[in-house]
Design a protein around this motif. Structure first.
Motif, PDB file in Angstrom:
ATOM      1  N   GLU A 274       0.854 -12.151  -7.210  1.00 46.82           N
ATOM      2  CA  GLU A 274       1.074 -11.456  -6.386  1.00 46.82           C
ATOM      3  C   GLU A 274       2.292 -10.683  -6.603  1.00 46.82           C
ATOM      4  N   ARG A 275       3.416 -11.362  -7.384  1.00 47.91           N
ATOM      5  CA  ARG A 275       5.032 -11.301  -7.548  1.00 47.91           C
ATOM      6  C   ARG A 275       4.411  -9.699  -8.807  1.00 47.91           C
ATOM      7  N   LEU A 276       3.773  -9.760  -9.376  1.00 46.91           N
ATOM      8  CA  LEU A 276       3.061  -8.574 -10.228  1.00 46.91           C
ATOM      9  C   LEU A 276       2.586  -7.460  -9.763  1.00 46.91           C
ATOM     10  N   LEU A 277       1.988  -7.481  -8.481  1.00 47.54           N
ATOM     11  CA  LEU A 277       1.648  -6.683  -8.002  1.00 47.54           C
ATOM     12  C   LEU A 277       3.137  -6.037  -7.154  1.00 47.54           C
ATOM     13  N   TRP A 278       3.546  -6.857  -6.942  1.00 46.24           N
ATOM     14  CA  TRP A 278       4.855  -6.620  -6.010  1.00 46.24           C
ATOM     15  C   TRP A 278       5.967  -5.484  -7.163  1.00 46.24           C
ATOM     16  N   ALA A 279       6.308  -5.817  -7.657  1.00 47.35           N
ATOM     17  CA  ALA A 279       6.511  -5.841  -8.571  1.00 47.35           C
ATOM     18  C   ALA A 279       6.138  -4.473  -9.380  1.00 47.35           C
ATOM     19  N   GLU A 280       4.696  -3.994  -9.725  1.00 50.31           N
ATOM     20  CA  GLU A 280       4.428  -2.656 -10.045  1.00 50.31           C
ATOM     21  C   GLU A 280       4.458  -1.927  -8.916  1.00 50.31           C
ATOM     22  N   ARG A 281       5.167  -2.132  -7.978  1.00 51.43           N
ATOM     23  CA  ARG A 281       5.066  -1.193  -6.922  1.00 51.43           C
ATOM     24  C   ARG A 281       6.434  -0.926  -6.670  1.00 51.43           C
ATOM     25  N   VAL A 282       8.055  -1.802  -7.421  1.00 50.65           N
ATOM     26  CA  VAL A 282       8.601  -1.414  -6.683  1.00 50.65           C
ATOM     27  C   VAL A 282       9.444  -0.542  -8.391  1.00 50.65           C
ATOM     28  N   ALA A 283       8.557  -0.866  -9.382  1.00 52.13           N
ATOM     29  CA  ALA A 283       8.936  -0.371 -10.644  1.00 52.13           C
ATOM     30  C   ALA A 283       8.386   1.477 -10.974  1.00 52.13           C
ATOM     31  N   GLN A 284       7.541   1.227  -9.893  1.00 52.10           N
ATOM     32  CA  GLN A 284       6.693   2.688  -9.579  1.00 52.10           C
ATOM     33  C   GLN A 284       8.096   3.439  -8.035  1.00 52.10           C
ATOM     34  N   HIS A 285       8.584   3.157  -7.519  1.00 52.69           N
ATOM     35  CA  HIS A 285       9.053   3.514  -6.341  1.00 52.69           C
ATOM     36  C   HIS A 285      11.016   4.229  -7.412  1.00 52.69           C
ATOM     37  N   ILE A 286      11.093   3.333  -8.092  1.00 51.61           N
ATOM     38  CA  ILE A 286      12.248   3.588  -8.914  1.00 51.61           C
ATOM     39  C   ILE A 286      11.930   4.501 -10.643  1.00 51.61           C
ATOM     40  N   GLY A 287      10.850   4.689 -10.488  1.00 53.63           N
ATOM     41  CA  GLY A 287      10.381   5.123 -11.658  1.00 53.63           C
ATOM     42  C   GLY A 287      10.676   4.390 -12.947  1.00 53.63           C
ATOM     43  N   LYS A 288       9.962   2.811 -12.965  1.00 56.05           N
ATOM     44  CA  LYS A 288       9.769   2.411 -14.797  1.00 56.05           C
ATOM     45  C   LYS A 288       9.261   1.649 -15.159  1.00 56.05           C
ATOM     46  N   ALA A 289       8.694   1.507 -16.379  1.00 53.84           N
ATOM     47  CA  ALA A 289       7.403   0.695 -16.064  1.00 53.84           C
ATOM     48  C   ALA A 289       7.845  -0.591 -16.050  1.00 53.84           C
ATOM     49  N   PRO A 290       6.884  -1.351 -14.996  1.00 55.48           N
ATOM     50  CA  PRO A 290       6.610  -2.568 -14.758  1.00 55.48           C
ATOM     51  C   PRO A 290       6.364  -3.762 -14.941  1.00 55.48           C
ATOM     52  N   GLU A 291       6.372  -3.358 -16.941  1.00 52.99           N
ATOM     53  CA  GLU A 291       6.469  -4.011 -18.095  1.00 52.99           C
ATOM     54  C   GLU A 291       7.764  -4.639 -18.967  1.00 52.99           C
ATOM     55  N   ASN A 292       8.538  -2.446 -18.382  1.00 55.74           N
ATOM     56  CA  ASN A 292      10.632  -3.221 -18.372  1.00 55.74           C
ATOM     57  C   ASN A 292      11.495  -3.666 -17.568  1.00 55.74           C
ATOM     58  N   ILE A 293      10.448  -3.935 -16.611  1.00 53.91           N
ATOM     59  CA  ILE A 293      12.257  -4.009 -15.395  1.00 53.91           C
ATOM     60  C   ILE A 293      12.219  -5.944 -15.584  1.00 53.91           C
ATOM     61  N   THR A 294      13.918  -6.225 -15.321  1.00 56.50           N
ATOM     62  CA  THR A 294      13.995  -7.451 -14.643  1.00 56.50           C
ATOM     63  C   THR A 294      14.724  -7.726 -13.343  1.00 56.50           C
ATOM     64  N   LEU A 295      14.022  -8.721 -13.600  1.00 58.75           N
ATOM     65  CA  LEU A 295      14.893  -9.820 -12.084  1.00 58.75           C
ATOM     66  C   LEU A 295      16.097  -9.018 -12.173  1.00 58.75           C
ATOM     67  N   ARG A 296      16.940  -9.026 -13.019  1.00 57.39           N
ATOM     68  CA  ARG A 296      18.331  -8.952 -12.743  1.00 57.39           C
ATOM     69  C   ARG A 296      18.626  -7.768 -12.720  1.00 57.39           C
ATOM     70  N   GLU A 297      17.827  -6.533 -13.711  1.00 58.20           N
ATOM     71  CA  GLU A 297      18.119  -5.120 -13.071  1.00 58.20           C
ATOM     72  C   GLU A 297      17.924  -5.495 -11.845  1.00 58.20           C
ATOM     73  N   LEU A 298      16.242  -5.181 -11.262  1.00 62.73           N
ATOM     74  CA  LEU A 298      16.504  -5.744  -9.318  1.00 62.73           C
ATOM     75  C   LEU A 298      17.357  -6.119  -8.874  1.00 62.73           C
ATOM     76  N   ALA A 299      18.124  -7.018  -9.191  1.00 67.56           N
ATOM     77  CA  ALA A 299      19.311  -7.758  -8.123  1.00 67.56           C
ATOM     78  C   ALA A 299      20.309  -6.926  -8.398  1.00 67.56           C
ATOM     79  N   GLU A 300      20.874  -6.336  -9.947  1.00 68.70           N
ATOM     80  CA  GLU A 300      21.845  -5.651  -9.846  1.00 68.70           C
ATOM     81  C   GLU A 300      21.661  -3.857  -8.586  1.00 68.70           C
ATOM     82  N   ARG A 301      20.064  -3.724  -8.859  1.00 68.83           N
ATOM     83  CA  ARG A 301      19.764  -2.489  -8.354  1.00 68.83           C
ATOM     84  C   ARG A 301      20.083  -3.100  -6.793  1.00 68.83           C
TER      85      ARG A 301
END
Length: 159
Positions: free
Chosen positions: A60-87
């Motif tokens: 389920e987390r991977l699905l939500w991360a994929e949607r967030v990654a699409q929204h910010i314009g990054k590939a889901p496999e290249n996004i980290t929780l650290r980066e998301l927490a900063e943003r």
């Protein structure tokens, strides 16, 4: 953004689940020290159930991360929780909680692993003592040949 809220909720559920896994790992640790096989088995069964739930939450987390990654314009496999927490600052608390819980769980599991290895060494030593071959007779009359004796084993290693 609703995806971040959903991701945050998912991560909170995962953190709670990993905390419960850590608690069961500590219970197992005490059972290992007491050599309580019944408790070890019961705890392991519950841990397996929790791991199945963790797997479901991770999908389920991977699905939500994929949607967030699409929204910010990054590939889901290249996004980290650290980066998301900063943003998205609303994720910083759950990030810290997850890091802490996972570190504690890792420590408890490493100690349990060491306890299991020690228990296996004791079992191996006990088995080798019980199945050891005697090294001949301890007494022969002068002039007599050493008789072949049939060796008695407590355990047959071929079983």
């Amino acid at each position: 953004m609703p995806e971040i809220k959903q991701l945050n909720e998912n991560l909170k559920r995962q953190a709670a689940l990993y905390k419960e896994l850590k608690d069961y790992a500590q219970i197992k640790q005490q059972a290992l020290l007491r050599n309580d096989l019944h408790e070890i088995e019961a705890t392991t069964i519950r841990e397996e159930q929790l791991l199945l739930e963790a797997s479901r939450l991770e999908k389920e987390r991977l699905l939500w991360a994929e949607r967030v990654a699409q929204h910010i314009g990054k590939a889901p496999e290249n996004i980290t929780l650290r980066e998301l927490a900063e943003r998205f600052p609303e994720l910083s608390d759950v990030k810290k909680e997850l890091e802490n819980v996972l570190m504690n769980l890792k420590e408890v599991n490493e100690l349990n692993n060491q306890l299991l290895k020690q228990a296996m060494k004791v079992i191996d030593l006990t088995l080798s003592i019980m199945t050891a071959q005697p090294s001949g007779s301890t007494y022969n009359r002068p002039g007599e040949k050493e008789r072949e004796s049939k060796t008695v084993h407590f355990l047959d290693r071929s079983i």
